[in-house]
Design a protein around this motif. Sequence first.
Motif, mmCIF file in Angstrom:
data_model
loop_
_atom_site.group_PDB
_atom_site.id
_atom_site.type_symbol
_atom_site.label_atom_id
_atom_site.label_comp_id
_atom_site.label_asym_id
_atom_site.label_seq_id
_atom_site.Cartn_x
_atom_site.Cartn_y
_atom_site.Cartn_z
ATOM 1 N N ASP A 25 -2.385 1.052 16.022
ATOM 2 C CA ASP A 25 -3.473 0.782 16.818
ATOM 3 C C ASP A 25 -4.612 0.289 15.912
ATOM 4 O O ASP A 25 -5.404 -0.757 16.230
ATOM 5 N N SER A 26 -4.825 1.119 14.905
ATOM 6 C CA SER A 26 -5.974 0.897 14.034
ATOM 7 C C SER A 26 -5.920 -0.495 13.035
ATOM 8 O O SER A 26 -6.893 -1.083 13.065
ATOM 9 N N ALA A 27 -4.952 -0.794 13.096
ATOM 10 C CA ALA A 27 -4.448 -2.143 12.240
ATOM 11 C C ALA A 27 -4.733 -3.258 13.320
ATOM 12 O O ALA A 27 -5.431 -4.152 12.708
ATOM 13 N N LEU A 28 -4.419 -3.073 14.392
ATOM 14 C CA LEU A 28 -4.846 -4.147 15.334
ATOM 15 C C LEU A 28 -6.400 -4.303 15.713
ATOM 16 O O LEU A 28 -6.836 -5.401 15.480
ATOM 17 N N TYR A 29 -7.120 -3.227 15.761
ATOM 18 C CA TYR A 29 -8.349 -3.309 15.943
ATOM 19 C C TYR A 29 -9.103 -3.902 14.617
ATOM 20 O O TYR A 29 -9.973 -4.675 14.648
ATOM 21 N N GLY A 30 -8.827 -3.559 13.497
ATOM 22 C CA GLY A 30 -9.200 -3.939 12.342
ATOM 23 C C GLY A 30 -9.114 -5.480 12.072
ATOM 24 O O GLY A 30 -9.969 -6.043 11.664
ATOM 25 N N ALA A 31 -7.906 -5.935 12.503
ATOM 26 C CA ALA A 31 -7.584 -7.362 12.529
ATOM 27 C C ALA A 31 -8.608 -8.182 13.459
ATOM 28 O O ALA A 31 -9.079 -9.289 12.888
ATOM 29 N N MET A 32 -8.783 -7.464 14.423
ATOM 30 C CA MET A 32 -9.683 -8.177 15.290
ATOM 31 C C MET A 32 -11.043 -8.290 15.056
ATOM 32 O O MET A 32 -11.890 -9.189 15.157
ATOM 33 N N THR B 40 2.600 -8.142 11.141
ATOM 34 C CA THR B 40 3.605 -7.696 10.556
ATOM 35 C C THR B 40 3.838 -6.140 10.647
ATOM 36 O O THR B 40 4.730 -5.547 10.943
ATOM 37 N N VAL B 41 2.472 -5.645 10.850
ATOM 38 C CA VAL B 41 2.324 -4.203 10.805
ATOM 39 C C VAL B 41 2.445 -3.846 12.417
ATOM 40 O O VAL B 41 3.207 -2.771 12.724
ATOM 41 N N THR B 42 2.007 -4.465 13.179
ATOM 42 C CA THR B 42 1.753 -3.970 14.536
ATOM 43 C C THR B 42 2.797 -4.627 15.516
ATOM 44 O O THR B 42 3.347 -4.055 16.612
ATOM 45 N N GLY B 43 3.666 -5.650 15.066
ATOM 46 C CA GLY B 43 4.833 -6.249 15.969
ATOM 47 C C GLY B 43 4.226 -7.053 16.831
ATOM 48 O O GLY B 43 5.069 -7.331 17.712
ATOM 49 N N ILE B 44 2.827 -7.469 17.085
ATOM 50 C CA ILE B 44 2.332 -8.306 17.955
ATOM 51 C C ILE B 44 2.291 -9.722 17.708
ATOM 52 O O ILE B 44 1.836 -9.823 16.162
ATOM 53 N N ASP B 45 2.762 -10.753 18.110
ATOM 54 C CA ASP B 45 2.382 -12.003 17.735
ATOM 55 C C ASP B 45 1.178 -12.339 17.339
ATOM 56 O O ASP B 45 0.104 -11.986 18.031
ATOM 57 N N LYS B 46 0.868 -12.898 16.022
ATOM 58 C CA LYS B 46 -0.497 -13.248 15.790
ATOM 59 C C LYS B 46 -1.417 -14.086 16.545
ATOM 60 O O LYS B 46 -2.456 -14.000 16.672
#
Length: 737
Positions: free
Chosen positions: A251-258, A297-303
């Motif tokens: 989760d934190s990887a996603l929030y950081g990228a956002m 790559t980390v979260t598995g969510i389409d960029k």
Amino acid sequence: MAKLPVSPEKLITRFGPHLNFAPQEGYPGRDEPDATVKTHCCFCGMQCGIQLLVKNNKVVGFEPWMEFPFNQGRLCPKGVQRYLQDNHPDRLLHPIERVEGEGFKPVSWDHALDRTTSEIKRIQEAYGKNAFAILSGVSLTNEKSYLMGKFARVAVKTANLDYNGRLCMVSAGAGNKKAFGMDRSSNNYADLEHAEVIIVTGANVSETFPTLTHWLWRARDNGAKLIVIDPRVIPLARTADIHLPVKPGTDSALYGAMLKYLADHDLLDHDFINNHTTGFEDTLAAVQDYTLEWAETVTGIDKEKIRQAAELWGRAKTSFLLHARGIEHHSKGVENVLGCINLVLATGRIGRPYCGYGTITGQGNGQGGREHGHKCDQLPGNRDISNPEHRKYIAAVWGIPEPELPQKGLTAWELIEAIHRGEVKGLLSICFNPLVSLPNNNYVREALEKLEFYVCIDFFLSETARHADLVLAGSLHEEEDGTVTTAEGRVVRIRRAVSPPGNARTDTSIILDLAARLGEADKFTYESSEAIFNELRIASKGGTADYYGITYKKVEDNMGVFWPCPSEDHPGTPRLWEDKKFATPDGKAHFNPVKFREPSEVTDSEYPIVLTTGRVVSQYLSGTQTRRIGKLVGLMPEPLLEIHPELAQRYNIRQRETVRVSTRRGTGDFAANIVETIRKDTVFIPYHWPGRKSANQLTIGTLDPVSKIPEFKVCACRLEPLGVFTQPGETNAFDSI
């Protein structure tokens, strides 16, 4: 302490869980009740208003309470059936004592209370004050939460007190304190109605907080865009504008990228950041390498989905972010919470109408129960037990010298570890079923078997209570007056509708009697729940959770009061931070840098699948109450293993086939439910069941270093189909042993 006094089958035959159904024609007196009592549901943190119908000291039905502002008469399946726990055939009607080889026998209150106090004294004289521990719970009212904290520290004189909110809200609370200096949802939920964009992350709202969905649908009707972040296509995600199926533990990887995307495209509120916050530059530096490609790559969510979500959030004029256990039940739960808060602060959408941030409390009094002192590190008013000034103030309220006030004790999971080490020898629990709700529950069972003395206060014989030396028959939600604090921060009244049946007693009277027998009667001279609340008001005065201006009458007159409320002429505070003055020492909101790190256990060749856990609509927490209500059990008689068709095909698993799920801690057998609504690398098991059907046989006891919450939401597992098939409803009470 020893193993169970008789077989689990014999205990279940006598004490349940048995299923209670309302008569088809309704309970007698339903149409002509003696009283209609306005109160609140006993389950989740929404605390929906409900009217209980009472006849001859029995709850015989309910009616909607249309005027209560949050739920406006709406109830979920649990709320509709909650009255069936009253006068349940499993109800404990008197104290019972363990008899080896026979089970439990009824005993007198004098015997039960005298033995409890003598065992507390014996253990403390032999091993020290902290060798006796207390585990409390946040389905208790504010009054009882406050009372348990005072009882532990003043009467039992132990530092080792903690509560089951340690499994729930502590990561959210720690993150809120770091960022805002205060632990409360920033807004009432009516503000959702006009938010342009809403993020719901780690919260299966439709199943775990169903009445909250009303406010989300109101927002959608007004054109709001909805972003749902969850490994599964939960019901709320089916109609979301964007669903981000995050890999558990990332989760934190996603929030950081956002956050990096917001900064790269100047979707920031610079005025708010510059004038009302600190720490933004360091926070941004922590995510400088978090590209959309890296996050994919980390979260598995389409960029592209991540980009769309960041764009929607960044360009909105009003917004609301909600989260719950899905991001908090991690060994980095506090970091996940701070990652969410960073998105809110970067866009400056807090302290304004229709802009907010909220942590959804899972337990009935998850908010109030974590404010008034039955946490190991906390004193009433959300004060810090290690702060000399805080200690001095509370010691004066309680009438004891400050040095006699115990220091910080062990958290719930740490207490289990301390029992294994032989440091804790005795335990009292109330409103807590750790054998089902703690991780790695085989380890928990071994701990219970090592105790020299265990006493439990409960109204049903839970799976944990089966291991007790004594069980003190306590009270239901509707059997005592009190208050609770909803997930919004609204203090509401719990009204006594009936008295405890048989020879059962109220929880409060049990604790007061124990305090007196321990020689502290003069510190516990309360004649009513209102008297306890009035002392709580004084104890909270000046704290970050300030209830001083809240009175029973004020709550009655206004159908609730939002804290902080520092004086009786203060109206309460539905929306925090409108003056942009935060409760931190410098008055500013604090960004906190968050660097992504892996969960404590990752997949490998031996355990190649991610396991995550959660709740279902028909059950509540450890199921002590809901697994005894027939229609709720009928909705889901057993926990199912949710698995994607491609993963099921890889292991040759078929629908309803029993699958053995193994982790490094244990194994459990679950019927497969093959669905396309889950990630292909992840399986899901709900955690409300005990024994062989317990998800928490499998989960891991790794703790967040700040909040000390266990990592329920991610561990590594392997799967083995067993070639045995069941159909829905084929299970029985003994299948969970």
